[in-house]
Each structure stands twice: as structure tokens, then as C-alpha cells.
Design an enzyme around this catalytic site. Structure first.
Site, PDB file in Angstrom:
ATOM      1  N   ASP A  72     -19.327  13.044  18.470  1.00 46.78           N
ATOM      2  CA  ASP A  72     -20.163  12.445  19.515  1.00 46.78           C
ATOM      3  C   ASP A  72     -19.901  13.167  20.825  1.00 46.78           C
ATOM      4  O   ASP A  72     -18.735  13.328  21.226  1.00 46.78           O
ATOM      5  CB  ASP A  72     -19.825  10.963  19.698  1.00 46.78           C
ATOM      6  CG  ASP A  72     -20.143  10.128  18.464  1.00 46.78           C
ATOM      7  OD1 ASP A  72     -20.684  10.682  17.484  1.00 46.78           O
ATOM      8  OD2 ASP A  72     -19.840   8.922  18.477  1.00 46.78           O
ATOM      9  N   ASP A 126     -29.483   0.284  14.049  1.00 49.87           N
ATOM     10  CA  ASP A 126     -28.256  -0.275  14.610  1.00 49.87           C
ATOM     11  C   ASP A 126     -28.442  -1.777  14.726  1.00 49.87           C
ATOM     12  O   ASP A 126     -29.419  -2.237  15.330  1.00 49.87           O
ATOM     13  CB  ASP A 126     -27.979   0.313  15.998  1.00 49.87           C
ATOM     14  CG  ASP A 126     -27.936   1.833  15.987  1.00 49.87           C
ATOM     15  OD1 ASP A 126     -27.657   2.397  14.918  1.00 49.87           O
ATOM     16  OD2 ASP A 126     -28.195   2.443  17.039  1.00 49.87           O
TER      17      ASP A 126
END
Length: 241
Positions: free
Chosen positions: A15, A135
Site C-alpha cells: 500500500d 469493502d
């Protein structure tokens, strides 16, 4: 269309924020811990046996502008394993440009929720190479860096995107993401059972038992970030689960 995950995989996360590898707690900015250069991290995981890498442009996810494009390109050039990338991919042109540049799978999250036809459009020319990111927080799909609820049920949404041509689903359980307190598999299992395409699980992995639990819930692969960076276990040990 070949199965992107013929065998269960553990996929390290890279990330990126401001050109550096970071891990956030619950996806919240300001909680990040930094882990250095993205290319160095990517090469480290490939050397350790990773067969796929999971890249996220966090600046893109939050602002919609792919601020880590150069770092992403450097990683893609540096490694010889498939790379899946999410964060800030908002249009068909964004997606196809990345696929043409060597990204194996583009991850569409907010854009897929706001414009489901985008999944069909990109999948038509690049079958199997669109991964839709769902998500969930409190059993509801959330978007825009996990800040906005949509009212969508994750299992129903996954089935809908499969019909639109998605090649895989990335399912993140936001309730446990980044906390390193373990996983909860109920929602993941519901998403897996709703589709025939691979479901990649993400969020909350703190131990080898968590990886085992997600595998047993039917996940085709598990994305792991903080636990690997913090040395909770090695990638080699995770791959032997």
C-alpha cells in the site's frame, strides 16, 4: 479465461502513500506506519516466494488522483509476478492504460459502485482482468475510502458484478482491517457462496490461524499487510498453511 488463483495464495500488500509503503488502521489517514520504498518491499516479497502482489495507491483511493503512479510503474517493471492494483482507477481509460502497461488485474471499488457498467466495459476487452473491490462495514458495502455507506449487501453486490463480467472479487472486512485482532469469516463465506469467480479476502489477518480460517471459508487467496510487515509470521510460513 484461466483461473487467476488455481491454488490458494497468500498475497502481500504494498500500500502506497506519498511514494512510500504504509499500513493504515481501519483505512484511516493519520494512523499510518511507514515501511519504506515500494520497489524494495515488492522485491522482498517476491524473493520470499510471493506469486502475486497487491498494490494500492492510497492517495488515489482517497483523492481520486493516482499520486503514486510512478511508484506503481516502478514496481511493475521490477517484479516478474502478476500485480493487481487498486486506488484511484475511475474510468475505462484509466483501467485499460494500466492493463496495457503490465498490471495483471485492475481493482475497481468506488468506480464500480458508482458506475457498474464500467466493469462490463473493461471486461469486454480484457476478460477476467477486472477485480471488483467490495469493502464491508457492519454488513454494508462502503466506498470513498470507507467513509460512505451504500446500502448494498456484499454478497448480492458480488453476484451482480460477476454477471457484469468481473473476473474476481476482493472482499475487505473493514470492521477488522488493520487491527491485527483476527478475522471474522461469516460475511466472507456468504460472498464466496454467492459467486463462482474467485474471492480474495482481506482485512484483519493477525495469525496463521486467520489465514487458515479464510481459506476454509472458501477464499481463493488472502491479502496480508500489517502482519507480514510487523513480522507476526513469515510469508513462507503463511504459504504452508
Amino acid at each position: 479465461m484461466s483461473d487467476p488463483f488455481p491454488d490458494f495464495e497468500v498475497v502481500p500488500a504494498v500500500d502506497m502513500q506519498d511514494g512510500e509503503v504504509v499500513q493504515l488502521v481501519q483505512g484511516e489517514r493519520g494512523t499510518e506506519k511507514r515501511y519504506g520504498d515500494p520497489v524494495a518491499a515488492a522485491e522482498r516479497w517476491v524473493d520470499a516466494g510471493a506469486e502475486t502482489l497487491h498494490l494500492v495507491d492510497l492517495d488515489g483511493a482517497f483523492e481520486g488522483d493516482r499520486g503514486n503512479a510512478d511508484a506503481v510503474e516502478a514496481v511493475v517493471d521490477a517484479v516478474d509476478v502478476p500485480v493487481q492494483l487498486g486506488g484511484g482507477i475511475r474510468t475505462a481509460d484509466d483501467a485499460t492504460d494500466l492493463l496495457d502497461r503490465g498490471v495483471e488485474r485492475v481493482i475497481l471499488g468506488t468506480a464500480a459502485v458508482e458506475n457498474p457498467d464500467l466493469v462490463a466495459e473493461v471486461s469486454e476487452d480484457y476478460p477476467g482482468r477486472v477485480m471488483v473491490s467490495l469493502d464491508a462495514k457492519g454488513g454494508e458495502v462502503v466506498v470513498s475510502g470507507w467513509t460512505e455507506g451504500t446500502g448494498l449487501d456484499p454478497a448480492e453486490a458480488a453476484s451482480r458484478y460477476e454477471e457484469l463480467g468481473a473476473g474476481s472479487i476482493l472482499f475487505t472486512d473493514v470492521d477488522v482491517e488493520g487491527k491485527q485482532e483476527g478475522v471474522q469469516t461469516d460475511v466472507t463465506k456468504r460472498v464466496v457462496e454467492a459467486v463462482d469467480i474467485p474471492v480474495v479476502a482481506s482485512g484483519g489477518v493477525a495469525s496463521l490461524d486467520d489465514i487458515r480460517a479464510l481459506r476454509d471459508a472458501g477464499a481463493a487467496a488472502v491479502v496480508v499487510g500489517t502482519a507480514l510487515y510487523e513480522g507476526a509470521f513469515t510469508l513462507a510460513a503463511a504459504m504452508r498453511v
